[in-house]
Design an enzyme around this catalytic site. Structure first.
Site, short mmCIF file in Angstrom:
data_model
loop_
_atom_site.label_atom_id
_atom_site.label_comp_id
_atom_site.label_asym_id
_atom_site.label_seq_id
_atom_site.Cartn_x
_atom_site.Cartn_y
_atom_site.Cartn_z
CB SER A 1 -0.91 0.01 1.24
OG SER A 1 -1.53 1.27 1.40
CE LYS A 2 3.43 6.73 -3.27
NZ LYS A 2 4.77 6.52 -3.84
NE ARG A 3 -4.36 3.51 3.33
CZ ARG A 3 -4.96 2.60 2.58
NH1 ARG A 3 -5.32 2.89 1.34
NH2 ARG A 3 -5.20 1.40 3.06
CG ASP B 1 7.74 5.69 -4.95
OD1 ASP B 1 7.89 6.90 -5.24
OD2 ASP B 1 6.75 5.25 -4.35
#
Length: 491
Positions: free
Chosen positions: A262-264, A272
């Site tokens: 998850s990017k979160r 990235d």
């Protein structure tokens, strides 16, 4: 109403039996690893079969759209060499390839399902919000039992409504997935999903079925989280009388045994990873093996080789865990296999982060780094001494393994400085020859001479390359200046 034989009327544009796959991302920000894997598998299925790979932008969820996200998709696909045969930017026989440009057709197809009794208008004022919160119960929906005539009258009077799929209350629905096999669900567990919202926008679950049919898609690759939606998709295909594509549901990519990436939570996107110094080819190779295996022990494959060997039978039902250390291993292997010229090209931006002096040739530094680099971001921290001699303590000249002492280092520098000053062609051979001659004159091991020259030139013990390479790259004048500084430390 459009002719429902639209696809059949355009069959001449799509060869019979042609494998057609699609990658259909939503422009909502970045390309995470799971999305990249879906794109890659979709691409490999098409290429392995000699078919067509299609890019479709699914932008019906207007609230989640992010400006510039479509450019991220195009850029990522291009960098990863996942060339699409049809898409918004290249056109094709079944254009347009952006859902928001296909809006007119969805309502018409939904209306056809209403005519056929496979869908119904729901006029309940809070139906959408209740459904979003999990409170909607189709058994309590009075609109499901409205007569066609009453429904038509209320719609004609301008009463707002959504269009819902009419799921049978009884019986079961079975669908086949290429990975998970046949799966049967009880119809009573399925909800009457919304197909068209009050504002006329189609839901994802409806638009993708219509578009896949009209674009002649033969294989649908998506995450296993959509397995629960597949029965409803099948009922839509059956309601229209359309052929059902082959489903390929892939298990998720996980951060660990319990959590999805998850990017979160700081998990990297494709961009990235590139910014962190990973090579595109290494990322593609590693991502291909996240949930798929060609069999055997070999792990390093080019994209062309993947096209040749990719087989759906190699896709695992089990989730794949993203291991950054494993990716680092892949990246190091790709770096070592590069030509010196190619490595210098990809390394130069990272070298220039630390070495601003235009007189220093980045390709000369790259030659020292290639076999010592795992990721490109390893480069800059190793090179700070090239631009400016760092502060260091004289004790650095003491090195037990090299048999270097403060006294021997002082002697070496006193004698090597005038020898270096006499060199006319500042090359590795001449620099090494001077140090070798001093070794013989002093009657000591090479390390006794090499160590203090290296420390004096670099100001640090750990460097890419040894004394000869560092002196050559710094140049004669800068080397002599730095060795002079070192001698003063030892005075």
């Amino acid at each position: 109403m459009k002719d429902m034989t639209w696809f059949e009327a355009n069959e001449k544009k799509i060869p019979v039996g042609e494998v057609r796959t699609r990658f259909a991302p939503s422009p909502t920000g970045y390309m995470h690893v799971g999305n990249l894997r879906t794109a890659l598998y979709t691409y490999l299925i098409a290429r392995h079969a000699g078919g067509k790979f299609i890019l479709r932008i699914e932008d019906t969820d207007r609230g989640r759209l992010i400006e510039g996200a479509t450019d991220v998709i195009y850029r990522t696909m291009e960098e990863c060499h996942l060339e699409h045969d049809e898409g918004p930017d290249v056109g094709g026989p079944v254009a347009p390839y952006i859902q928001s440009e296909r809006m007119a057709m969805y309502k018409e197809y939904a209306d056809l399902l209403v005519e056929k009794g496979c869908a119904y208008r729901c006029f309940c004022e809070k139906a959408e919000s209740e459904e979003d919160s999990g409170e909607f119960n189709r058994a309590d929906d009075p609109c499901r039992s409205l007569s066609k005539e009453e429904s038509d009258v209320r719609a004609a009077a301008g009463e707002p409504y959504v269009i819902r799929q009419r799921i049978p209350h009884e019986g079961t629905t079975t669908f086949h997935d290429e990975i998970f096999g046949d799966i049967t669900v009880e119809n009573k567990t399925l909800d009457d999903q919304v197909l068209i919202k009050r504002d006329g926008m189609p839901t994802y679950n409806f638009a993708n079925v219509v578009d896949d049919h009209l674009m002649g898609i033969t294989h649908v690759v998506r995450g296993s989280e959509y397995l629960s939606s597949a029965p409803k998709y099948n009922l839509l295909y059956e309601g229209f009388g359309w052929n059902i594509p082959k489903y390929v549901h892939c298990s998720p990519v996980m951060r660990d045994a319990h959590n999805k990436m998850s990017k979160r939570h700081g998990d990297p996107s494709y961009e990235d990873l590139i910014a962190q110094g990973y090579l595109t080819n290494a990322v593609i190779n590693y991502v291909a093996l996240l949930g798929w295996s060609p069999g055997g022990e070999r792990e390093i494959y080019s994209l062309d080789e993947l096209k040749e060997i990719f087989d759906l039978k190699g896709i695992s039902k089990s989730p794949a865990i993203f291991d950054i250390e494993k990716l680092k291993y892949f990246n190091a292997e790709y770096i070592r296999a590069m030509s010196a010229e190619d490595f210098a090209k990809v390394a130069e931006p990272f070298i220039r982060q630390a070495v601003k002096n235009p007189a220093i040739d980045p390709s000369a530094i790259a030659a020292l780094l290639q076999q010592r680099t795992e990721v490109l971001t390893d480069i800059a921290p190793k090179l700070d001494f090239f631009d400016e001699l760092p502060e260091y303590d004289a004790e650095l000249f003491v090195h037990q393994k090299s048999k270097s002492t403060l006294e021997s280092a002082k002697t070496v520098l006193e004698q090597i400085i005038p020898m270096f000053a006499e060199i006319t062609e500042w090359k590795d051979e001449e620099i090494l020859s001077a140090m070798t001659k001093l070794t013989e004159t002093m009657g000591v091991k090479k390390s006794v001479v090499m160590w203090p020259v290296r420390i004096g030139a670099a100001g640090k013990a750990v460097t890419p390359g040894g004394a000869v390479e560092i002196c050559r790259i710094l140049g004669k004048d800068e080397t002599l200046r730095r060795l002079g500084v070192a001698l003063k430390k030892l005075a």
